[in-house]
Design a protein around this motif. Sequence first.
Motif, PDB file in Angstrom:
ATOM      1  N   PRO A  26       0.871  -1.274   0.047  1.00  9.41           N
ATOM      2  CA  PRO A  26      -0.020   0.062  -0.062  1.00  9.41           C
ATOM      3  C   PRO A  26       0.822   1.135  -0.092  1.00  9.41           C
ATOM      4  O   PRO A  26       1.783   1.326   0.495  1.00  9.41           O
ATOM      5  N   LEU A  27       0.329   2.302  -0.654  1.00  8.52           N
ATOM      6  CA  LEU A  27       1.139   3.587  -0.502  1.00  8.52           C
ATOM      7  C   LEU A  27       0.466   4.528   0.551  1.00  8.52           C
ATOM      8  O   LEU A  27       1.151   5.264   0.884  1.00  8.52           O
ATOM      9  N   GLY A  28      -0.796   4.022   1.017  1.00  7.54           N
ATOM     10  CA  GLY A  28      -1.284   4.789   2.019  1.00  7.54           C
ATOM     11  C   GLY A  28      -2.450   3.991   2.667  1.00  7.54           C
ATOM     12  O   GLY A  28      -2.951   2.834   2.100  1.00  7.54           O
ATOM     13  N   ARG A  29      -2.757   4.142   3.728  1.00  3.37           N
ATOM     14  CA  ARG A  29      -4.012   3.457   4.551  1.00  3.37           C
ATOM     15  C   ARG A  29      -4.669   4.239   5.298  1.00  3.37           C
ATOM     16  O   ARG A  29      -4.184   5.348   6.167  1.00  3.37           O
ATOM     17  N   LEU A  30      -6.147   3.951   5.471  1.00  3.55           N
ATOM     18  CA  LEU A  30      -6.883   4.805   6.434  1.00  3.55           C
ATOM     19  C   LEU A  30      -7.292   3.732   7.524  1.00  3.55           C
ATOM     20  O   LEU A  30      -7.656   2.807   7.257  1.00  3.55           O
ATOM     21  N   TYR A  31      -6.929   4.435   8.704  1.00  2.00           N
ATOM     22  CA  TYR A  31      -7.350   3.819   9.809  1.00  2.00           C
ATOM     23  C   TYR A  31      -8.739   4.388  10.443  1.00  2.00           C
ATOM     24  O   TYR A  31      -8.718   5.381  10.851  1.00  2.00           O
ATOM     25  N   PRO A  32      -9.943   3.684  10.423  1.00  2.47           N
ATOM     26  CA  PRO A  32     -11.137   4.434  10.895  1.00  2.47           C
ATOM     27  C   PRO A  32     -11.033   4.655  12.521  1.00  2.47           C
ATOM     28  O   PRO A  32     -10.287   4.440  13.239  1.00  2.47           O
ATOM     29  N   ALA A  33     -11.935   5.733  12.770  1.00  2.00           N
ATOM     30  CA  ALA A  33     -11.929   6.335  14.064  1.00  2.00           C
ATOM     31  C   ALA A  33     -12.478   5.384  14.869  1.00  2.00           C
ATOM     32  O   ALA A  33     -12.949   4.539  14.570  1.00  2.00           O
ATOM     33  N   THR A  34     -11.828   5.824  16.316  1.00  2.63           N
ATOM     34  CA  THR A  34     -12.185   4.657  17.276  1.00  2.63           C
ATOM     35  C   THR A  34     -12.842   5.716  18.361  1.00  2.63           C
ATOM     36  O   THR A  34     -12.935   6.962  18.401  1.00  2.63           O
ATOM     37  N   SER A  35     -13.461   5.045  19.448  1.00  4.02           N
ATOM     38  CA  SER A  35     -13.897   6.071  20.561  1.00  4.02           C
ATOM     39  C   SER A  35     -12.867   6.733  21.276  1.00  4.02           C
ATOM     40  O   SER A  35     -13.136   7.875  21.963  1.00  4.02           O
ATOM     41  N   ALA A  36     -11.664   6.303  21.012  1.00  8.54           N
ATOM     42  CA  ALA A  36     -10.438   6.986  21.552  1.00  8.54           C
ATOM     43  C   ALA A  36      -9.563   7.861  20.731  1.00  8.54           C
ATOM     44  O   ALA A  36      -9.076   8.645  21.291  1.00  8.54           O
ATOM     45  N   ARG A  37      -9.823   7.738  19.592  1.00  4.46           N
ATOM     46  CA  ARG A  37      -9.118   8.837  18.683  1.00  4.46           C
ATOM     47  C   ARG A  37      -9.758   8.846  17.223  1.00  4.46           C
ATOM     48  O   ARG A  37     -10.654   7.877  16.745  1.00  4.46           O
ATOM     49  N   PRO A  38      -9.297  10.048  16.573  1.00  9.53           N
ATOM     50  CA  PRO A  38     -10.060  10.193  15.262  1.00  9.53           C
ATOM     51  C   PRO A  38      -9.653   9.405  14.260  1.00  9.53           C
ATOM     52  O   PRO A  38      -8.621   8.658  14.473  1.00  9.53           O
ATOM     53  N   ALA A  39     -10.079   9.417  13.173  1.00 10.62           N
ATOM     54  CA  ALA A  39      -9.590   8.655  11.791  1.00 10.62           C
ATOM     55  C   ALA A  39      -8.101   9.158  11.812  1.00 10.62           C
ATOM     56  O   ALA A  39      -7.531  10.081  11.940  1.00 10.62           O
ATOM     57  N   ARG A  40      -7.372   7.919  11.090  1.00 12.61           N
ATOM     58  CA  ARG A  40      -6.153   8.462  10.887  1.00 12.61           C
ATOM     59  C   ARG A  40      -5.680   7.860   9.479  1.00 12.61           C
ATOM     60  O   ARG A  40      -5.636   6.926   8.966  1.00 12.61           O
ATOM     61  N   ILE A  41      -4.813   8.717   8.635  1.00 11.76           N
ATOM     62  CA  ILE A  41      -4.495   8.646   7.389  1.00 11.76           C
ATOM     63  C   ILE A  41      -3.032   8.474   7.383  1.00 11.76           C
ATOM     64  O   ILE A  41      -2.283   9.307   7.836  1.00 11.76           O
ATOM     65  N   VAL A  42      -2.391   7.453   6.809  1.00 14.75           N
ATOM     66  CA  VAL A  42      -0.839   7.241   6.953  1.00 14.75           C
ATOM     67  C   VAL A  42      -0.582   7.158   5.284  1.00 14.75           C
ATOM     68  O   VAL A  42      -1.290   6.272   4.610  1.00 14.75           O
ATOM     69  N   VAL A  43       0.484   7.937   5.189  1.00 13.97           N
ATOM     70  CA  VAL A  43       1.234   7.694   3.879  1.00 13.97           C
ATOM     71  C   VAL A  43       2.553   7.183   4.011  1.00 13.97           C
ATOM     72  O   VAL A  43       3.172   7.457   4.924  1.00 13.97           O
ATOM     73  N   TYR A  44       2.800   6.192   3.086  1.00 12.80           N
ATOM     74  CA  TYR A  44       4.042   5.692   3.230  1.00 12.80           C
ATOM     75  C   TYR A  44       5.110   6.079   2.303  1.00 12.80           C
ATOM     76  O   TYR A  44       5.164   5.998   1.132  1.00 12.80           O
ATOM     77  N   ARG A  45       6.281   6.299   2.931  1.00  8.42           N
ATOM     78  CA  ARG A  45       6.917   7.351   2.024  1.00  8.42           C
ATOM     79  C   ARG A  45       7.971   6.499   1.101  1.00  8.42           C
ATOM     80  O   ARG A  45       7.929   6.939  -0.145  1.00  8.42           O
ATOM     81  N   ARG A  46       8.380   5.284   1.556  1.00  5.43           N
ATOM     82  CA  ARG A  46       9.522   4.681   0.737  1.00  5.43           C
ATOM     83  C   ARG A  46       8.622   3.911  -0.477  1.00  5.43           C
ATOM     84  O   ARG A  46       9.095   4.004  -1.663  1.00  5.43           O
TER      85      ARG A  46
END
Length: 111
Positions: free
Chosen positions: A50-70
Amino acid sequence: MASRRDEFDDFVLDAAARLEATCGRAFPAVEFAVEDVPRGPAPWDHREVPLGRLYPATSARPARIVVYRRPVETRVTDRRDVAALVADIVTEQVAGLLGVSPEELDPGFGE
């Protein structure tokens, strides 16, 4: 002078800021992050890296989008192409979070 890593981080922040300006109040609560490489396959990943990934929000934190540099840097030949690919990745992930097509957020998506 900024390092390649710092420059990549700036590409992600710039892409997110452009989308936020376009979406306005509809922009979701989301954190953006850059990691060098994915830590392992997610259950929803296919066989490709993957070049990027979306982690859905949980009750403890907002959604997170990660972009993979290499993985991103291995798919392009110059810095302008890195910025364009990062913008597409961020657009695609935010669109997934909002449940819309990337073209709805950015009519120039993929060009």
